[in-house]
Design a protein around this motif. Structure first.
Motif, PDB file in Angstrom:
ATOM      1  N   PHE A  44      26.519 -16.169  18.419  1.00 37.45           N
ATOM      2  CA  PHE A  44      26.136 -15.186  19.443  1.00 37.45           C
ATOM      3  C   PHE A  44      26.345 -13.742  19.003  1.00 37.45           C
ATOM      4  N   GLY A  45      26.797 -13.539  17.769  1.00 34.20           N
ATOM      5  CA  GLY A  45      27.044 -12.183  17.304  1.00 34.20           C
ATOM      6  C   GLY A  45      28.386 -11.675  17.814  1.00 34.20           C
ATOM      7  N   GLU A  46      28.865 -10.605  17.235  1.00 34.94           N
ATOM      8  CA  GLU A  46      30.154 -10.035  17.643  1.00 34.94           C
ATOM      9  C   GLU A  46      30.033  -9.528  19.085  1.00 34.94           C
ATOM     10  N   HIS A  47      30.959  -9.944  19.921  1.00 33.40           N
ATOM     11  CA  HIS A  47      30.827  -9.619  21.349  1.00 33.40           C
ATOM     12  C   HIS A  47      32.148  -9.796  22.094  1.00 33.40           C
ATOM     13  N   ILE A  48      32.171  -9.269  23.315  1.00 30.16           N
ATOM     14  CA  ILE A  48      33.239  -9.572  24.269  1.00 30.16           C
ATOM     15  C   ILE A  48      32.574 -10.103  25.533  1.00 30.16           C
ATOM     16  N   ASN A  49      33.160 -11.108  26.116  1.00 32.82           N
ATOM     17  CA  ASN A  49      32.644 -11.672  27.367  1.00 32.82           C
ATOM     18  C   ASN A  49      33.432 -11.070  28.541  1.00 32.82           C
ATOM     19  N   ILE A  50      32.700 -10.499  29.494  1.00 34.01           N
ATOM     20  CA  ILE A  50      33.322  -9.873  30.664  1.00 34.01           C
ATOM     21  C   ILE A  50      32.873 -10.603  31.931  1.00 34.01           C
ATOM     22  N   GLN A  51      33.825 -11.039  32.734  1.00 33.46           N
ATOM     23  CA  GLN A  51      33.517 -11.745  33.975  1.00 33.46           C
ATOM     24  C   GLN A  51      34.153 -11.020  35.162  1.00 33.46           C
ATOM     25  N   VAL A  52      33.539 -11.212  36.338  1.00 33.17           N
ATOM     26  CA  VAL A  52      34.081 -10.692  37.593  1.00 33.17           C
ATOM     27  C   VAL A  52      34.190 -11.855  38.567  1.00 33.17           C
ATOM     28  N   LEU A  53      35.371 -12.013  39.174  1.00 35.16           N
ATOM     29  CA  LEU A  53      35.602 -13.079  40.150  1.00 35.16           C
ATOM     30  C   LEU A  53      36.088 -12.469  41.468  1.00 35.16           C
ATOM     31  N   ASN A  54      35.705 -13.108  42.572  1.00 35.20           N
ATOM     32  CA  ASN A  54      36.194 -12.602  43.854  1.00 35.20           C
ATOM     33  C   ASN A  54      37.569 -13.187  44.158  1.00 35.20           C
ATOM     34  N   SER A  55      38.090 -12.928  45.347  1.00 36.31           N
ATOM     35  CA  SER A  55      39.444 -13.365  45.693  1.00 36.31           C
ATOM     36  C   SER A  55      39.576 -14.882  45.765  1.00 36.31           C
ATOM     37  N   LYS A  56      38.434 -15.591  45.801  1.00 35.45           N
ATOM     38  CA  LYS A  56      38.451 -17.059  45.821  1.00 35.45           C
ATOM     39  C   LYS A  56      38.154 -17.633  44.443  1.00 35.45           C
ATOM     40  N   ASP A  57      38.186 -16.777  43.429  1.00 35.13           N
ATOM     41  CA  ASP A  57      37.899 -17.165  42.041  1.00 35.13           C
ATOM     42  C   ASP A  57      36.461 -17.645  41.848  1.00 35.13           C
ATOM     43  N   GLU A  58      35.563 -17.124  42.661  1.00 33.88           N
ATOM     44  CA  GLU A  58      34.147 -17.462  42.507  1.00 33.88           C
ATOM     45  C   GLU A  58      33.481 -16.408  41.617  1.00 33.88           C
ATOM     46  N   GLN A  59      32.574 -16.873  40.768  1.00 33.05           N
ATOM     47  CA  GLN A  59      31.898 -15.980  39.824  1.00 33.05           C
ATOM     48  C   GLN A  59      30.986 -14.988  40.541  1.00 33.05           C
ATOM     49  N   MET A  60      31.057 -13.723  40.084  1.00 35.12           N
ATOM     50  CA  MET A  60      30.195 -12.670  40.604  1.00 35.12           C
ATOM     51  C   MET A  60      29.361 -12.108  39.447  1.00 35.12           C
ATOM     52  N   ASP A  61      28.243 -11.496  39.774  1.00 39.43           N
ATOM     53  CA  ASP A  61      27.387 -10.909  38.743  1.00 39.43           C
ATOM     54  C   ASP A  61      28.004  -9.588  38.275  1.00 39.43           C
ATOM     55  N   PRO A  62      28.474  -9.512  37.037  1.00 35.63           N
ATOM     56  CA  PRO A  62      29.123  -8.283  36.546  1.00 35.63           C
ATOM     57  C   PRO A  62      28.219  -7.061  36.521  1.00 35.63           C
ATOM     58  N   THR A  63      26.908  -7.266  36.445  1.00 36.30           N
ATOM     59  CA  THR A  63      26.007  -6.116  36.371  1.00 36.30           C
ATOM     60  C   THR A  63      26.023  -5.291  37.661  1.00 36.30           C
ATOM     61  N   LYS A  64      26.589  -5.852  38.742  1.00 36.30           N
ATOM     62  CA  LYS A  64      26.709  -5.117  40.000  1.00 36.30           C
ATOM     63  C   LYS A  64      27.946  -4.214  40.009  1.00 36.30           C
ATOM     64  N   TYR A  65      28.803  -4.393  39.015  1.00 42.23           N
ATOM     65  CA  TYR A  65      30.052  -3.634  38.954  1.00 42.23           C
ATOM     66  C   TYR A  65      30.152  -2.717  37.734  1.00 42.23           C
ATOM     67  N   PHE A  66      29.388  -3.057  36.669  1.00 40.43           N
ATOM     68  CA  PHE A  66      29.447  -2.258  35.450  1.00 40.43           C
ATOM     69  C   PHE A  66      28.095  -1.624  35.133  1.00 40.43           C
ATOM     70  N   ASN A  67      28.130  -0.591  34.334  1.00 39.55           N
ATOM     71  CA  ASN A  67      26.914   0.141  33.985  1.00 39.55           C
ATOM     72  C   ASN A  67      26.520  -0.168  32.546  1.00 39.55           C
ATOM     73  N   TYR A  68      25.994  -1.380  32.348  1.00 38.25           N
ATOM     74  CA  TYR A  68      25.525  -1.793  31.017  1.00 38.25           C
ATOM     75  C   TYR A  68      24.002  -2.002  31.044  1.00 38.25           C
ATOM     76  N   LYS A  69      23.395  -1.734  29.906  1.00 35.48           N
ATOM     77  CA  LYS A  69      21.956  -1.951  29.760  1.00 35.48           C
ATOM     78  C   LYS A  69      21.719  -3.069  28.750  1.00 35.48           C
TER      79      LYS A  69
END
Length: 238
Positions: A212-237
């Motif tokens: 997958f090439g050199e990278h870091i994986n970034i995740q966002v979870l809510n208070s119930k540990d459910e996965q959220m879409d990180p693009t709604k919280y970070f400014n990446y293109k």
């Protein structure tokens, strides 16, 4: 003889007259006292209903005021509970997007987009759920916490490699995976958006840099540990 009798009578009245007069005086005083007591008793009986009525009115007034005060207090407490409930609802609903301001933990572009829970086909033909987003960046790049919070988890596994989970004020968590094994913070540490928590590594065996090439994986979870879409919280293109 007659003179002697008259003298005896006169002597009797002289000697006993005082006591007779005293007796009559006492009778008069007793009679006056009895009449006065009887009159006072009638006056008190006449006043008693009015006093009782007055006391009843005062008690009713006090009772009514107490009930009104209790009603006002109850309504106020109900309003406070309602306001608190509304505030909590707002915090839970809006807090996940507005209460915590996230910044990009590293510079880079999106190499792999969020697809969870929809599986995505890998190069080897297998299908996997893509949690979070992969940001293309060089190994050794410092990684900062995306916001103020507390380090909750530091661990390592085959799929995600070395990773850190940070809990933020409103219960949202951010997860940083595929880090170097030399983590720069400890569990329980308080961090800010300026705190370097680790460096980009090559610790994941499933989503390796080779595939997958050199990278870091970034995740966002809510208070119930459910996965959220990180693009709604970070400014990446992409």
């Amino acid at each position: 003889m007659d003179n002697k009798k008259k003298d005896k009578v006169k002597d009797f009245f002289r000697k006993e007259g005082f006591y007779v007069a005293l007796f009559f005086c006492l009778c008069i005083v007793a009679t006056v006292a009895a009449v006065t007591m009887k009159s006072n008793k009638k006056v008190e009986q006449a006043k008693k209903p009015a006093q009782e009525f007055s006391l009843n009115v005062d008690n009713n007034d006090v009772s009514t005021e107490k009930q009104n005060a209790e009603r006002v207090k109850s309504e106020t407490e109900t309003e406070r509970v309602a306001d608190a409930t509304t505030a909590e609802d707002v915090n839970v609903a809006a807090g996940t997007t507005t209460e915590v301001k996230f910044t990009n933990p590293v510079e880079g572009t999106i190499a792999r987009e969020f697809s969870y829970p929809k599986p995505k086909e890998m190069k080897d033909g297998s299908f996997r759920n893509i949690k979070g987003i992969d940001i293309e960046t060089k190994v050794g790049t410092p990684v900062k916490s995306s916001a103020e919070g507390v380090v909750e988890v530091i661990t390592n596994d085959v799929e995600e490699g070395s990773f850190i989970i940070i809990t933020h004020a409103n219960g949202i968590k951010t997860k940083y995976a595929n880090l170097e094994k030399a983590i720069l913070v400890k569990k329980g540490d308080k961090v800010t958006s300026e705190t370097v928590i680790g460096k980009v590594g090559d610790s994941s065996k499933i989503f390796s840099n080779k595939d997958f090439g050199e990278h870091i994986n970034i995740q966002v979870l809510n208070s119930k540990d459910e996965q959220m879409d990180p693009t709604k919280y970070f400014n990446y293109k992409a």
